[in-house]
Design a protein around this motif. Structure first.
Motif, PDB file in Angstrom:
ATOM      1  N   GLN A  35       6.162  10.235   6.984  1.00 18.94           N
ATOM      2  CA  GLN A  35       4.914  10.065   6.228  1.00 18.94           C
ATOM      3  C   GLN A  35       4.693   8.617   5.811  1.00 18.94           C
ATOM      4  O   GLN A  35       3.623   8.047   6.024  1.00 18.94           O
ATOM      5  CB  GLN A  35       4.919  10.951   4.965  1.00 18.94           C
ATOM      6  N   ILE A  36       5.717   8.012   5.211  1.00 14.58           N
ATOM      7  CA  ILE A  36       5.533   6.652   4.706  1.00 14.58           C
ATOM      8  C   ILE A  36       5.550   5.633   5.841  1.00 14.58           C
ATOM      9  O   ILE A  36       4.877   4.595   5.771  1.00 14.58           O
ATOM     10  CB  ILE A  36       6.587   6.319   3.622  1.00 14.58           C
ATOM     11  N   ASN A  37       6.249   5.935   6.921  1.00 11.33           N
ATOM     12  CA  ASN A  37       6.226   5.034   8.078  1.00 11.33           C
ATOM     13  C   ASN A  37       4.854   5.017   8.743  1.00 11.33           C
ATOM     14  O   ASN A  37       4.395   3.972   9.225  1.00 11.33           O
ATOM     15  CB  ASN A  37       7.310   5.428   9.085  1.00 11.33           C
ATOM     16  N   ASN A  38       4.191   6.167   8.778  1.00  4.46           N
ATOM     17  CA  ASN A  38       2.824   6.208   9.328  1.00  4.46           C
ATOM     18  C   ASN A  38       1.878   5.361   8.478  1.00  4.46           C
ATOM     19  O   ASN A  38       1.011   4.653   9.014  1.00  4.46           O
ATOM     20  CB  ASN A  38       2.320   7.650   9.384  1.00  4.46           C
ATOM     21  N   LEU A  39       2.031   5.446   7.169  1.00  8.19           N
ATOM     22  CA  LEU A  39       1.212   4.623   6.274  1.00  8.19           C
ATOM     23  C   LEU A  39       1.469   3.145   6.528  1.00  8.19           C
ATOM     24  O   LEU A  39       0.529   2.341   6.637  1.00  8.19           O
ATOM     25  CB  LEU A  39       1.535   4.978   4.817  1.00  8.19           C
ATOM     26  N   ARG A  40       2.716   2.760   6.620  1.00  6.09           N
ATOM     27  CA  ARG A  40       3.053   1.356   6.890  1.00  6.09           C
ATOM     28  C   ARG A  40       2.403   0.861   8.180  1.00  6.09           C
ATOM     29  O   ARG A  40       1.801  -0.223   8.224  1.00  6.09           O
ATOM     30  CB  ARG A  40       4.573   1.202   6.983  1.00  6.09           C
ATOM     31  N   ASN A  41       2.517   1.654   9.213  1.00  5.88           N
ATOM     32  CA  ASN A  41       1.966   1.251  10.512  1.00  5.88           C
ATOM     33  C   ASN A  41       0.455   1.085  10.447  1.00  5.88           C
ATOM     34  O   ASN A  41      -0.105   0.144  11.031  1.00  5.88           O
ATOM     35  CB  ASN A  41       2.347   2.271  11.589  1.00  5.88           C
ATOM     36  N   ASN A  42      -0.225   1.987   9.750  1.00  3.08           N
ATOM     37  CA  ASN A  42      -1.684   1.870   9.623  1.00  3.08           C
ATOM     38  C   ASN A  42      -2.072   0.589   8.892  1.00  3.08           C
ATOM     39  O   ASN A  42      -2.995  -0.123   9.304  1.00  3.08           O
ATOM     40  CB  ASN A  42      -2.253   3.086   8.883  1.00  3.08           C
TER      41      ASN A  42
END
Length: 385
Positions: free
Chosen positions: A48-55
């Motif tokens: 979840q937090i890795n997807n946010l970082r990538n965005n």
């Protein structure tokens, strides 16, 4: 890798943790994600937090961060921007980006842990809820409150969750304690703060308290001031005088001011008042600002984003047009006008004030006569409030 316009340090340096595995990258995104039965390291490296970082690295305005995007669109400095341009720090975004992102140092562990350690609280503020206030939890069964509030089980972080932080405290720069009321919650001292002192890692950690100001524990504060790197005290106020007692229900104005004066004198610390702007108090901001100026207090104006019936953009459009504020608060005006009023939420606000008046003997008209008059003049009179 280049620095995107949507870059935010929080997902690379901060984590907010709460009950039942809930977490987020900052206090504006509290409990956005859930990873049950996991420690902080596992949450920190979750999908979840890795997807946010990538965005955010790709320049995409992730919906998780909608509150910041909304504030920035209105010209108000968002939490993201405040973190990028924090006082006493130059080129912070470049430093964070180079040190934590490009080198991928952030993967090891967060530098800042924001804790919502429980709902133990002695106040029942109109802007709060039982999940964050045990006092509210005890009042919900009163007639009509259930329209706006739902009971929940009172809760606290477990010893294991506290210990997870203690065990990894050598990696931390800062711990932020929210509420409930952090000075009321004895578990914070027993399971976290004292253990950090005993371990010796407290000397390298800045400690932040978001407090309602009703409690001044001299013995505890003296110990914390001596044993932590620095203390940051942030006092939630929302009003002054009688309006403060309406909006911070259960607190006494004179007591909180006396405690604030003591907080300001703590060695090795700084102090700031946090004023949450809502439908209740938006007309009163110049008066509040004069008070802080006279006191020579630093103050920050935070715009309420919960519950929806007190959000300032849900004031009817023709009433918004009659609200004027000094230039200093132009961002508040723009935020209010950037979203069209939801009349259902406005009528909920009117009903809410009536319920508060009945249960607390605190007439909206008495405490907020200026805004009441504005409503009354626009055919939203006392019969409807």
């Amino acid at each position: 890798m280049s620095l995107s316009k949507t870059f935010c340090p929080a997902p690379f340096t901060h984590i907010q943790v709460s009950k039942r595995g809930e977490f987020g990258p900052c206090c504006f995104t509290s409990n956005s994600f859930n990873k049950e039965d996991s420690n902080i390291h596992e949450k920190w490296n979750s999908e979840q937090i890795n997807n946010l970082r990538n965005n955010l690295l790709r320049g995409k305005k992730d919906k998780t961060c909608s509150r910041c995007w909304q504030e920035e669109d209105a010209g108000k400095q968002s939490l993201r921007q405040r973190m990028l341009f924090t006082k006493n720090s130059k080129n912070l975004q470049k430093q964070v980006f180079q040190r934590y992102v490009e080198r991928e140092d952030y993967k090891k562990y967060p530098r800042v842990v924001q804790l919502m350690p429980g709902n133990e609280c002695n106040l029942a503020c109109p802007s709060c809820k039982p999940e964050l206030s045990s006092k509210w939890n005890s009042l919900v069964k009163q007639k009509d409150y259930s329209i706006f509030q739902r009971t929940t089980k009172n809760w606290n972080l477990t010893k294991e969750q506290y210990q997870d932080i203690v065990d990894n405290s050598d990696k931390l720069q800062k711990i932020e304690l929210f509420g409930g009321e952090p000075f009321l919650n004895k578990r914070n001292e027993i399971n976290l703060l004292q253990k950090l002192i005993d371990k010796g890692t407290s000397k390298h950690i800045t400690l932040y308290f978001n407090t309602n100001g009703t409690i001044y524990n001299e013995k505890l504060i003296e110990k914390l001031s001596k044993n932590f790197k620095f203390l940051e005290i942030r006092l939630s106020m929302d009003g002054i005088g009688d309006q403060f007692e309406y909006l911070r229900y259960g607190a006494k104005w004179e007591q909180v001011i006396a405690n604030a004066e003591r907080f300001i004198q703590i060695p090795n610390s700084d102090f700031e008042a946090i004023m949450t702007v809502s439908t209740f108090n938006v007309l009163e901001l110049p008066t509040y600002d004069d008070f802080f100026t006279q006191k020579n207090w630093s103050a920050f104006y935070n715009i309420a984003n919960y519950p929806s019936h007190i959000e300032i953009y849900n004031i009817p459009e023709h009433i918004k047009k009659q609200i004027t504020l000094p230039k200093k608060f132009q961002d508040v005006i723009e935020y209010m006008n950037n979203t069209k009023c939801n009349m259902n939420e406005w009528y909920r606000f009117l009903k809410y004030t009536k319920i508060l008046e009945k249960n607390r003997d605190m007439p909206f008209q008495k405490y907020f006569p200026k805004f009441f008059g504005l409503i009354n003049n626009n055919k939203y009179g006392h019969a409807e409030i």
